[in-house]
Design a protein around this motif. Structure first.
Motif, PDB file in Angstrom:
ATOM      1  N   GLU A 195      98.648  89.529 -84.904  1.00 57.87           N
ATOM      2  CA  GLU A 195      98.000  90.587 -84.132  1.00 57.87           C
ATOM      3  C   GLU A 195      98.693  90.783 -82.785  1.00 57.87           C
ATOM      4  N   ARG A 196      99.073  89.671 -82.133  1.00 57.70           N
ATOM      5  CA  ARG A 196      99.766  89.776 -80.850  1.00 57.70           C
ATOM      6  C   ARG A 196     101.128  90.444 -81.016  1.00 57.70           C
ATOM      7  N   CYS A 197     101.738  90.255 -82.178  1.00 59.57           N
ATOM      8  CA  CYS A 197     103.025  90.897 -82.466  1.00 59.57           C
ATOM      9  C   CYS A 197     102.860  92.346 -82.895  1.00 59.57           C
ATOM     10  N   MET A 198     101.619  92.798 -82.956  1.00 60.47           N
ATOM     11  CA  MET A 198     101.302  94.197 -83.265  1.00 60.47           C
ATOM     12  C   MET A 198     101.886  94.639 -84.601  1.00 60.47           C
ATOM     13  N   VAL A 199     101.735  93.805 -85.638  1.00 58.43           N
ATOM     14  CA  VAL A 199     102.239  94.183 -86.953  1.00 58.43           C
ATOM     15  C   VAL A 199     101.513  95.417 -87.454  1.00 58.43           C
ATOM     16  N   ASP A 200     102.199  96.204 -88.254  1.00 61.85           N
ATOM     17  CA  ASP A 200     101.598  97.426 -88.797  1.00 61.85           C
ATOM     18  C   ASP A 200     100.711  97.143 -89.994  1.00 61.85           C
ATOM     19  N   GLY A 201     100.801  95.938 -90.556  1.00 60.11           N
ATOM     20  CA  GLY A 201      99.974  95.578 -91.698  1.00 60.11           C
ATOM     21  C   GLY A 201     100.180  94.119 -92.044  1.00 60.11           C
ATOM     22  N   LEU A 202      99.278  93.578 -92.867  1.00 60.57           N
ATOM     23  CA  LEU A 202      99.324  92.165 -93.245  1.00 60.57           C
ATOM     24  C   LEU A 202      99.193  91.994 -94.747  1.00 60.57           C
ATOM     25  N   LEU A 203     100.039  91.125 -95.300  1.00 61.88           N
ATOM     26  CA  LEU A 203      99.893  90.635 -96.665  1.00 61.88           C
ATOM     27  C   LEU A 203      99.476  89.173 -96.552  1.00 61.88           C
ATOM     28  N   ILE A 204      98.336  88.818 -97.129  1.00 62.25           N
ATOM     29  CA  ILE A 204      97.793  87.469 -96.940  1.00 62.25           C
ATOM     30  C   ILE A 204      97.449  86.830 -98.278  1.00 62.25           C
ATOM     31  N   SER A 205      97.923  85.597 -98.469  1.00 63.73           N
ATOM     32  CA  SER A 205      97.457  84.740 -99.549  1.00 63.73           C
ATOM     33  C   SER A 205      96.718  83.593 -98.873  1.00 63.73           C
ATOM     34  N   VAL A 206      95.416  83.509 -99.086  1.00 62.14           N
ATOM     35  CA  VAL A 206      94.574  82.656 -98.250  1.00 62.14           C
ATOM     36  C   VAL A 206      94.614  81.202 -98.705  1.00 62.14           C
ATOM     37  N   CYS A 207      94.291  80.305 -97.768  1.00 63.36           N
ATOM     38  CA  CYS A 207      94.184  78.890 -98.110  1.00 63.36           C
ATOM     39  C   CYS A 207      92.728  78.470 -98.289  1.00 63.36           C
ATOM     40  N   ASP A 208      91.804  79.349 -97.910  1.00 63.95           N
ATOM     41  CA  ASP A 208      90.381  79.061 -98.075  1.00 63.95           C
ATOM     42  C   ASP A 208      89.650  80.399 -98.193  1.00 63.95           C
ATOM     43  N   LYS A 209      88.945  80.584 -99.298  1.00 59.57           N
ATOM     44  CA  LYS A 209      88.345  81.894 -99.577  1.00 59.57           C
ATOM     45  C   LYS A 209      87.147  82.215 -98.686  1.00 59.57           C
ATOM     46  N   ASP A 210      86.585  81.211 -98.002  1.00 58.69           N
ATOM     47  CA  ASP A 210      85.368  81.432 -97.230  1.00 58.69           C
ATOM     48  C   ASP A 210      85.512  81.193 -95.727  1.00 58.69           C
ATOM     49  N   GLY A 218      91.067  98.081 -87.861  1.00 57.57           N
ATOM     50  CA  GLY A 218      92.070  99.038 -88.299  1.00 57.57           C
ATOM     51  C   GLY A 218      93.400  98.498 -88.759  1.00 57.57           C
ATOM     52  N   THR A 219      93.552  97.181 -88.843  1.00 59.08           N
ATOM     53  CA  THR A 219      94.808  96.632 -89.352  1.00 59.08           C
ATOM     54  C   THR A 219      94.796  96.667 -90.882  1.00 59.08           C
ATOM     55  N   PRO A 220      95.733  97.366 -91.501  1.00 57.77           N
ATOM     56  CA  PRO A 220      95.782  97.384 -92.968  1.00 57.77           C
ATOM     57  C   PRO A 220      96.072  95.976 -93.512  1.00 57.77           C
ATOM     58  N   VAL A 221      95.260  95.537 -94.466  1.00 60.35           N
ATOM     59  CA  VAL A 221      95.394  94.195 -95.043  1.00 60.35           C
ATOM     60  C   VAL A 221      95.357  94.292 -96.558  1.00 60.35           C
ATOM     61  N   VAL A 222      96.250  93.545 -97.206  1.00 66.12           N
ATOM     62  CA  VAL A 222      96.211  93.389 -98.664  1.00 66.12           C
ATOM     63  C   VAL A 222      96.276  91.899 -98.958  1.00 66.12           C
ATOM     64  N   PHE A 223      95.325  91.405 -99.735  1.00 65.03           N
ATOM     65  CA  PHE A 223      95.338  90.015-100.176  1.00 65.03           C
ATOM     66  C   PHE A 223      96.074  89.939-101.509  1.00 65.03           C
ATOM     67  N   PHE A 224      96.863  88.878-101.688  1.00 61.56           N
ATOM     68  CA  PHE A 224      97.588  88.723-102.942  1.00 61.56           C
ATOM     69  C   PHE A 224      97.505  87.279-103.429  1.00 61.56           C
ATOM     70  N   ASP A 225      97.594  87.107-104.729  1.00 58.87           N
ATOM     71  CA  ASP A 225      97.540  85.795-105.408  1.00 58.87           C
ATOM     72  C   ASP A 225      96.221  85.083-105.113  1.00 58.87           C
ATOM     73  N   ARG A 226      96.104  84.408-103.985  1.00 56.22           N
ATOM     74  CA  ARG A 226      94.842  83.792-103.587  1.00 56.22           C
ATOM     75  C   ARG A 226      94.067  84.818-102.768  1.00 56.22           C
ATOM     76  N   THR A 227      93.041  85.352-103.372  1.00 56.36           N
ATOM     77  CA  THR A 227      92.315  86.453-102.747  1.00 56.36           C
ATOM     78  C   THR A 227      90.922  86.019-102.312  1.00 56.36           C
ATOM     79  N   VAL A 228      90.188  86.958-101.728  1.00 54.12           N
ATOM     80  CA  VAL A 228      88.835  86.678-101.251  1.00 54.12           C
ATOM     81  C   VAL A 228      87.878  87.715-101.840  1.00 54.12           C
ATOM     82  N   GLU A 229      86.613  87.445-101.675  1.00 52.07           N
ATOM     83  CA  GLU A 229      85.579  88.376-102.116  1.00 52.07           C
ATOM     84  C   GLU A 229      84.791  88.854-100.904  1.00 52.07           C
ATOM     85  N   ASN A 230      84.160  90.020-101.055  1.00 53.33           N
ATOM     86  CA  ASN A 230      83.278  90.557-100.018  1.00 53.33           C
ATOM     87  C   ASN A 230      83.991  90.884 -98.712  1.00 53.33           C
ATOM     88  N   VAL A 231      85.266  91.268 -98.810  1.00 54.92           N
ATOM     89  CA  VAL A 231      86.005  91.801 -97.664  1.00 54.92           C
ATOM     90  C   VAL A 231      86.587  93.141 -98.101  1.00 54.92           C
TER      91      VAL A 231
END
Length: 341
Positions: free
Chosen positions: A116-131, A144-157
């Protein structure tokens, strides 16, 4: 002299205005004479000037950087994914920033904060903990930061995701073991904090039920991710002298550790014990015998993740998608040519 050469430094060196230097370095040939532009460009190069990308980002409201956050860098899956993503994003004019969380939700939070401090235009995240970090996922999405979860994903986001159909691929893998004659199948699961973990365990249980094989909790070992953890849980299991004829691993890394212990005890693979896993990569081909595995369509996953992210960057109102991919069971020496007893 300042550590960083600025437009002001170049202007002072040449005795001209900062605005003229700025226009020249921006390529404004309509307002700067060709000979002046050449002089400024050459001076900037000689002095070691580099454009302040952060300042440009603030002006343009775009950094042209995409952040990728992964849970670990041990398996080749993530490096292969990043390689494909980087190639795709470069075609769209984006650079990538990469951070590994090392299976720590606290470090993952720090990584997200850094992105966020680097002001990325978007994030691709594979999480280490779903909760544990669901609050910060919701925070960055709501801001407003575009986010896509891949491989290890989460629910209710409210964010798009692309993942393997872990349940069905695990079901098919265990079903194949049963059809080859295995009845006492050990499962080395992933941690419950990972969504893939309970989906693969569910597939294991339902495949047993389909063939009327009773679920035996003694055959489900403690969770393991690393090769060392796989070795440890298998050593503890073998000490109990419980009969088994197959091992189904959450991932190749833990399975390779378990496989090594099995072979050191003198058990033959696959004649006495079949072994297989989900999330197989080239590592499965570098051991003997080679390991049967469900391989993820990593190139397709990378392409879908980039498509979803680019769509969200282009249109903040773009509806979220849940893309579920099928893997491929690649049969190798660890299960083939099994001699039925």
């Amino acid at each position: 002299m300042s550590k960083y050469i600025t437009i002001k430094d170049i202007a002072n060196e040449l005795g001209i205005s900062k605005s003229t230097v700025s226009r020249a370095l921006s390529g404004d040939s309509s307002n700067v004479k060709a000979e002046t532009m050449q002089l400024i460009t050459e001076t900037a190069r000689r002095m070691g000037y580099h454009r302040n990308e952060m300042a440009v980002s603030l002006r343009k409201q775009s950094s042209h950087n995409i952040g990728i956050i992964i849970p670990e860098i041990v398996t080749s899956f993530y490096m292969t994914f990043i390689s494909h993503v980087q190639a795709i994003l470069r075609e769209h004019g984006y650079n990538v920033l990469i951070a590994a969380s090392n299976e720590s939700y606290k470090q993952e939070r720090e990584n997200i904060d850094m992105m966020e401090r680097c002001m990325v235009d978007g994030l691709l995240i594979s999480v280490c903990d779903k909760d544990r970090n669901a609050d910060i996922y919701r925070h960055i999405v709501s801001h407003g930061t575009p986010v896509v979860f891949f491989d290890r994903t989460v629910e209710n986001v409210e964010a798009s995701q692309v993942r393997l159909d872990d349940y069905i691929m695990s079901f098919f893998m265990v079903e194949q073991l049963i059809r080859s004659g295995c009845k006492q199948i050990v499962h080395i699961p992933g941690p419950s904090r990972i969504r893939n973990g309970y989906e693969r365990l569910r597939g294991y249980r339902d495949a047993l039920e389909k063939f009327h094989i009773a679920y035996n909790p003694d055959l489900v070992l403690p969770p393991a991710l690393s090769a060392d953890e796989g070795s440890q849980v298998m050593s503890n299991f073998l000490a109990k002298n419980i009969a088994f004829d197959a091992v189904f691993g959450f991932t190749e890394t833990s399975l390779i550790g378990a496989k090594s212990v099995i072979q050191k005890r003198g058990l033959h693979i696959p004649e006495e014990v079949c072994v297989c896993c989900v999330s197989g990569t080239t590592l499965c081909t570098l051991v003997h015998p080679t390991i049967t595995a469900v391989e993820q369509p990593v190139e397709q996953m990378a392409a879908e993740a980039c498509r979803l992210l680019m769509a969200k960057i282009s249109d903040s109102d773009k509806q979220v998608e849940d893309v579920v991919l099928r893997g491929e069971i690649v049969e190798r020496e660890s299960t083939v040519n099994r001699v039925l007893q």
